[in-house]
Write a protein that holds these residues in place. Structure first.
Motif, PDB file in Angstrom:
ATOM      1  N   LYS A  76      36.731  54.809  35.228  1.00 37.96           N
ATOM      2  CA  LYS A  76      35.707  54.871  36.278  1.00 37.96           C
ATOM      3  C   LYS A  76      35.704  53.589  37.104  1.00 37.96           C
ATOM      4  O   LYS A  76      36.404  52.626  36.799  1.00 37.96           O
ATOM      5  CB  LYS A  76      34.338  55.121  35.653  1.00 37.96           C
ATOM      6  N   LYS A  77      34.884  53.570  38.163  1.00 34.54           N
ATOM      7  CA  LYS A  77      34.809  52.426  39.084  1.00 34.54           C
ATOM      8  C   LYS A  77      34.541  51.117  38.367  1.00 34.54           C
ATOM      9  O   LYS A  77      35.072  50.082  38.729  1.00 34.54           O
ATOM     10  CB  LYS A  77      33.686  52.640  40.106  1.00 34.54           C
ATOM     11  N   ASP A  78      33.690  51.170  37.323  1.00 34.93           N
ATOM     12  CA  ASP A  78      33.318  49.938  36.619  1.00 34.93           C
ATOM     13  C   ASP A  78      34.420  49.446  35.682  1.00 34.93           C
ATOM     14  O   ASP A  78      34.267  48.410  35.034  1.00 34.93           O
ATOM     15  CB  ASP A  78      32.024  50.152  35.829  1.00 34.93           C
ATOM     16  N   ASP A  93      39.719  56.418  39.094  1.00 32.93           N
ATOM     17  CA  ASP A  93      38.943  56.372  40.332  1.00 32.93           C
ATOM     18  C   ASP A  93      39.770  55.702  41.420  1.00 32.93           C
ATOM     19  O   ASP A  93      40.582  54.814  41.140  1.00 32.93           O
ATOM     20  CB  ASP A  93      37.653  55.593  40.088  1.00 32.93           C
ATOM     21  N   ARG A  94      39.564  56.115  42.657  1.00 39.58           N
ATOM     22  CA  ARG A  94      40.337  55.590  43.787  1.00 39.58           C
ATOM     23  C   ARG A  94      40.205  54.078  43.930  1.00 39.58           C
ATOM     24  O   ARG A  94      41.148  53.401  44.312  1.00 39.58           O
ATOM     25  CB  ARG A  94      39.866  56.276  45.069  1.00 39.58           C
ATOM     26  N   SER A  95      39.040  53.524  43.580  1.00 37.48           N
ATOM     27  CA  SER A  95      38.811  52.091  43.788  1.00 37.48           C
ATOM     28  C   SER A  95      39.262  51.229  42.612  1.00 37.48           C
ATOM     29  O   SER A  95      39.162  50.008  42.681  1.00 37.48           O
ATOM     30  CB  SER A  95      37.327  51.845  44.066  1.00 37.48           C
ATOM     31  N   VAL A  96      39.783  51.833  41.552  1.00 36.99           N
ATOM     32  CA  VAL A  96      40.241  51.061  40.393  1.00 36.99           C
ATOM     33  C   VAL A  96      41.556  50.367  40.737  1.00 36.99           C
ATOM     34  O   VAL A  96      42.433  50.941  41.380  1.00 36.99           O
ATOM     35  CB  VAL A  96      40.409  51.984  39.162  1.00 36.99           C
TER      36      VAL A  96
END
Length: 148
Positions: free
Chosen positions: A68-70, A116-119
Motif C-alpha cells: 500500500k501507499k504507506d 500501489d502506483r505511488s510506491v
C-alpha cells in the motif's frame, strides 16, 4: 520480294520467369536483416537488479502480496488473509516466511505482487527478490487494464 514469305507461327510458352521475383525477395531479405536489429533497440535504463522469470499460469489459488501507499506489506490467498487478518500489515521477513511455508507444501503456487502506483519501484523489486528467495517459481505483477 523474298522477305514476304509464308508466316511461320511460333509456339507460345506458358512459363513464369521467376528470376525477377527472386531478386525482389533477396532485396527484401537484406532490408529486413538490416532493419530488424534497429527495431529491437530501446532506451537504455539503469534498472534495479532482481532475479525474476516469466509467469506460468498453472495453479488455481495464487498468493497475492500487496504493497500500500504507506509501504506496508499485506498477504492474501483466495480473498483470505494468510496467518491472520488480510488487513494487517506485516514485515517483509514475515511475508517471506509465510510464502516459503506455503511453497514448501505446494511448490507450483503462483505469487503475485500488487503495488500501489505511488510506491517506490525499489520497494517492489526488493519484495520480488525476497519472494524469489522464498522459493517462488514465478512472481507476477498485477495491474489494472487501461481505461479509454
Amino acid at each position: 520480294m523474298s522477305g514476304f514469305g509464308p508466316k511461320v507461327k511460333k509456339n507460345l510458352k506458358a512459363e513464369i520467369n521467376v528470376v525477377p521475383f527472386i531478386d525482389v525477395m533477396l532485396v527484401l531479405l537484406v532490408v529486413f536483416m538490416i532493419a530488424a536489429p534497429m527495431m529491437t533497440q530501446g532506451i537504455k535504463v539503469d534498472l534495479p537488479k532482481a532475479a525474476a522469470e516469466p509467469v506460468d499460469t498453472k495453479d488455481d489459488e495464487p498468493i497475492t502480496v500487496s504493497v500500500k501507499k504507506d509501504g506496508g506489506f499485506y498477504i492474501e490467498s483466495g480473498g483470505e488473509g494468510l496467518g491472520g487478518s488480510r488487513d494487517t500489515a506485516r514485515p517483509l521477513h514475515e511475508i517471506k516466511d509465510i510464502v516459503g511455508k506455503i511453497l514448501a507444501a505446494k511448490p507450483n503456487t503462483l505469487v503475485f505482487v500488487q503495488g500501489d502506483r505511488s510506491v517506490n519501484y525499489g520497494v517492489i523489486v526488493e519484495l520480488m527478490g525476497e519472494l524469489k528467495a522464498a522459493g517462488a517459481p514465478s512472481v507476477g505483477l498485477l495491474t489494472d487494464p487501461p481505461s479509454h
